[in-house]
Design a protein around this motif. Structure first.
Motif, short mmCIF file in Angstrom:
data_model
loop_
_atom_site.label_atom_id
_atom_site.label_comp_id
_atom_site.label_asym_id
_atom_site.label_seq_id
_atom_site.Cartn_x
_atom_site.Cartn_y
_atom_site.Cartn_z
N VAL A 44 82.30 90.50 69.34
CA VAL A 44 82.83 89.30 68.87
C VAL A 44 82.63 89.49 67.47
CG1 VAL A 44 82.19 87.89 70.80
CG2 VAL A 44 80.43 88.23 69.07
N SER A 45 83.16 88.56 66.82
CA SER A 45 82.87 88.47 65.05
C SER A 45 81.38 88.13 64.76
CB SER A 45 84.01 87.37 64.38
OG SER A 45 83.70 86.06 64.74
N ARG A 46 80.97 88.44 63.60
CA ARG A 46 79.68 87.72 63.22
C ARG A 46 79.72 86.12 63.28
NH1 ARG A 46 77.26 92.66 59.33
NH2 ARG A 46 77.73 94.28 60.76
N GLN A 47 80.59 85.62 62.66
CA GLN A 47 80.68 84.49 62.55
C GLN A 47 80.56 83.70 64.09
OE1 GLN A 47 80.61 82.17 59.88
NE2 GLN A 47 80.40 80.57 61.39
N ASN A 48 81.48 84.06 64.95
CA ASN A 48 81.42 83.49 66.07
C ASN A 48 80.08 83.98 66.92
OD1 ASN A 48 81.71 83.88 69.28
ND2 ASN A 48 83.72 83.42 68.73
N LEU A 49 79.42 85.07 66.75
CA LEU A 49 78.09 85.29 67.16
C LEU A 49 77.18 84.33 66.58
CD1 LEU A 49 76.33 87.31 68.74
CD2 LEU A 49 75.59 88.04 66.40
N SER A 50 77.19 84.15 65.12
CA SER A 50 76.40 83.19 64.31
C SER A 50 76.37 81.75 64.96
CB SER A 50 76.72 83.08 63.18
OG SER A 50 75.83 82.06 62.34
N ASN A 51 77.54 81.20 65.36
CA ASN A 51 77.75 80.08 65.97
C ASN A 51 77.22 79.81 67.35
OD1 ASN A 51 79.27 78.95 63.98
ND2 ASN A 51 81.23 79.57 64.95
N HIS A 52 77.07 80.95 67.96
CA HIS A 52 76.43 80.87 69.53
C HIS A 52 74.76 81.02 69.20
CE1 HIS A 52 79.89 80.87 72.02
NE2 HIS A 52 80.58 81.98 71.38
N LEU A 53 74.64 81.93 68.28
CA LEU A 53 73.09 82.03 68.24
C LEU A 53 72.55 80.49 67.70
CD1 LEU A 53 72.86 85.35 66.35
CD2 LEU A 53 71.70 84.88 68.72
N ALA A 54 73.35 79.87 66.97
CA ALA A 54 72.83 78.50 66.49
C ALA A 54 72.70 77.63 67.72
CB ALA A 54 73.72 77.78 65.45
N CYS A 55 73.92 77.93 68.77
CA CYS A 55 73.84 76.78 69.70
C CYS A 55 72.45 77.13 70.71
CB CYS A 55 74.95 77.06 70.85
SG CYS A 55 74.92 76.12 72.17
N LEU A 56 72.11 78.33 70.65
CA LEU A 56 71.10 79.04 71.76
C LEU A 56 69.81 78.62 70.89
CD1 LEU A 56 72.30 82.16 73.04
CD2 LEU A 56 72.10 80.23 74.29
N ARG A 57 69.60 78.44 69.73
CA ARG A 57 68.37 78.19 69.06
C ARG A 57 68.53 76.68 69.18
NH1 ARG A 57 70.45 80.92 64.69
NH2 ARG A 57 70.80 78.98 63.55
N GLY A 58 69.34 75.90 68.85
CA GLY A 58 69.20 74.38 69.16
C GLY A 58 68.97 74.00 70.64
N CYS A 59 69.19 74.88 71.75
CA CYS A 59 68.89 74.69 72.91
C CYS A 59 67.34 75.14 73.26
CB CYS A 59 69.77 75.36 74.13
SG CYS A 59 71.42 74.74 74.15
N GLY A 60 66.83 75.73 72.31
CA GLY A 60 65.19 76.36 72.42
C GLY A 60 65.34 77.66 73.05
N LEU A 61 66.15 78.13 73.34
CA LEU A 61 66.31 79.50 74.21
C LEU A 61 66.07 80.75 73.30
CD1 LEU A 61 69.02 78.65 76.69
CD2 LEU A 61 66.55 78.15 76.97
N VAL A 62 66.47 80.84 71.99
CA VAL A 62 66.09 81.90 71.27
C VAL A 62 65.49 81.42 69.95
CG1 VAL A 62 68.17 83.37 72.29
CG2 VAL A 62 68.54 81.84 70.12
N VAL A 63 64.77 82.44 69.43
CA VAL A 63 64.14 82.05 68.22
C VAL A 63 64.63 83.26 67.23
CG1 VAL A 63 62.13 81.01 69.05
CG2 VAL A 63 62.17 83.40 68.57
N ALA A 64 64.45 82.75 65.71
CA ALA A 64 65.20 83.62 64.68
C ALA A 64 63.74 84.22 63.87
CB ALA A 64 65.95 82.81 63.80
N ILE A 65 63.54 85.20 63.93
CA ILE A 65 62.24 85.88 63.10
C ILE A 65 62.68 86.58 61.90
CG2 ILE A 65 60.37 87.36 63.52
CD1 ILE A 65 60.51 85.36 65.64
N PRO A 66 62.30 85.87 60.74
CA PRO A 66 62.76 86.64 59.58
C PRO A 66 62.07 87.79 59.16
CG PRO A 66 62.32 84.32 59.26
CD PRO A 66 61.63 84.70 60.34
N GLU A 67 62.81 88.81 58.88
CA GLU A 67 62.24 90.06 58.51
C GLU A 67 62.85 90.53 56.95
OE1 GLU A 67 63.09 92.84 61.63
OE2 GLU A 67 61.38 92.20 62.79
N GLY A 68 62.05 90.17 55.95
CA GLY A 68 62.75 90.46 54.65
C GLY A 68 64.04 89.90 54.50
#
Length: 108
Positions: A44-68
């Motif tokens: 999938v495109s990175r934009q499409n993936l970004s939208n899905h990750l945002a949804c999953l974050r909003g649902c509380g199912l995934v977390v984003a861990i900053p690394e630099g």
């Protein structure tokens, strides 16, 4: 206000209602990953993936861990990996035709 059990399950159902999000959760079940890797894996495109990750974050199912300058994504709770495996097992027990190869390999 605390979410009711029904609201929590509805949020989980919404996350799983899209095939890309379901595949994304299954990929993260294997371990943390970076968006570029996930986009390539899911084709999938990175934009499409970004939208899905945002949804999953909003649902509380995934977390984003900053690394630099990068961000790693992982399941919000390790028990979610087990829950997804259990859910797959139940679906295949109810409808073995959902994955004809289930008898000798993983359907994910």
């Amino acid at each position: 206000m605390l979410a009711t059990h029904g609201q929590v399950l509805a949020r989980f159902g919404h996350a799983l209602s899209d095939p890309t999000r379901s595949r994304l959760l299954l990929a993260l079940r294997e371990g943390p990953a970076y968006p570029a890797e996930l986009a390539d894996l899911l084709t999938v495109s990175r934009q499409n993936l970004s939208n899905h990750l945002a949804c999953l974050r909003g649902c509380g199912l995934v977390v984003a861990i900053p690394e630099g300058r990068r961000t790693r994504y992982e399941l919000a709770d390790p028990r979610l990996a087990h829950a997804l495996a259990d859910l797959l097992g139940v679906v295949l027990a109810v409808d073995p035709a959902a994955c004809p190869a289930a008898a000798n390999e993983d359907c994910c």
